[in-house]
Write an enzyme that holds these catalytic residues in place. Structure first.
Site, short mmCIF file in Angstrom:
data_model
loop_
_atom_site.label_atom_id
_atom_site.label_comp_id
_atom_site.label_asym_id
_atom_site.label_seq_id
_atom_site.Cartn_x
_atom_site.Cartn_y
_atom_site.Cartn_z
N ASP A 43 0.84 -1.20 0.00
CA ASP A 43 0.00 0.00 0.00
C ASP A 43 0.87 1.25 0.00
OD1 ASP A 43 -2.99 1.12 0.93
OD2 ASP A 43 -1.31 2.30 1.72
N TYR A 48 2.91 9.99 -0.61
CA TYR A 48 4.01 9.43 0.17
C TYR A 48 5.37 9.70 -0.48
CZ TYR A 48 0.30 6.65 2.43
OH TYR A 48 -0.84 6.24 3.07
N LYS A 73 -3.01 5.86 -4.06
CA LYS A 73 -4.10 6.79 -3.78
C LYS A 73 -3.87 8.13 -4.47
CE LYS A 73 -3.79 4.80 0.86
NZ LYS A 73 -2.35 4.48 0.81
#
Length: 280
Positions: A43, A48, A73
């Site tokens: 994930d 990030y 995401k």
């Protein structure tokens, strides 16, 4: 490994490895370690800054792409139909893959309706196997779920023994949407790793408090993505499928629920203002 079948028939591992706050320079090594331990679900997120590290590890690991389950995401600054479309292609490039297994809207801000339309398009085009959301509280989740064409497969929200999301879980179950936990260890808050209930129950099974917390979530039907940069801790977190909590033990852990966030509320004005500062 245990699996959950999402509302579109895609099978997702119940346990994955999260790379939130993993240094981009360390990500490749950490993901390779996780894959060696046995993780197959990774994930990450655009925000990030380590999608490329994940992609490099995937390219080097020697496993077939079909064995892996990759989640990323779409961040707030990439919201809106056109911007989200471009960002999805950029994530594919950084992840060095032809498809993403699960694509989520990271935060319920900016034009997330436009973002979701771009994700629905990517899903139909085969660029994404499943789509969903993250950090959507029941009110915004219900709103989106009623005005989209593809009901979200997953909602990734803060979930741990102190915030068990019982109300949200009931709503998600109604819509056939899988709950996934971020922060399954509550980042150690409330002295979780030394909690007497978790410690005592864990000792009865020869397990740690952390393993007990993960097992509780798994038995509650929650997908988890614990993060560690230490290989031995990755292995410990992975070793949670060889014991089962009793109904009595489950009830004791359920009693730890405060039904409150240990981090922040997306419905708190100061928190929302803080998010807005992140994207300016």
């Amino acid at each position: 490994m245990e699996y959950i079948t999402l509302n579109n028939g895609v099978k997702m591992p119940m346990l994955g490895y999260g790379v939130y706050q993993v240094d981009p320079a360390e990500t490749e090594r950490c993901v390779l370690d996780a894959l060696e331990v046995g993780y197959r679900s990774i994930d990450t997120a655009q925000a990030y800054g380590n999608e490329e590290g994940v992609g490099t590890a995937v390219a080097k690991c020697g496993l077939s792409r079909e064995e892996l389950f990759l989640t990323t995401k779409v961040w707030i600054t990439n919201a809106g139909y056109e911007t989200a479309r471009a960002s999805i292609d950029e994530s594919l490039r950084k992840l060095k893959t032809d498809y993403i297994d699960l694509l989520l809207i990271h935060q319920p801000f900016n034009d997330y309706y436009g973002t979701y339309r771009a994700m629905e398009e990517a899903y139909r085009a085969g660029k994404v196997r499943a789509i969903g959301v993250s950090n959507f509280y029941p009110d915004r989740f219900i709103d989106l779920a009623n005005f989209c064409e593809i009901v979200p497969a997953v909602n990734q929200i803060e979930t741990h023994v102190f915030q068990q999301q019982k109300t949200a879980k009931a709503v998600l179950e109604k819509y056939g949407t899988q709950i996934e936990a971020w922060g399954p260890f509550a980042e150690g808050k409330n002295d979780m790793f030394r909690n007497p209930v978790l410690t005592e129950i864990g000792a009865a099974h020869g397990k740690t408090s952390a393993q007990t917390a993960l097992r509780f979530l798994l038995q509650s039907g929650v997908v988890v993505i614990p993060k560690s940069v230490k290989k031995e801790r990755m292995a410990e977190n992975f070793n949670v499928f060889d014991f089962t909590l009793t109904p009595e033990e489950i009830a004791r852990i359920e009693a730890l629920d405060t039904a409150k966030s240990l981090f922040f509320s997306h419905q708190d004005p100061e928190t929302v203002e803080w998010f807005m500062q992140l994207v300016k």
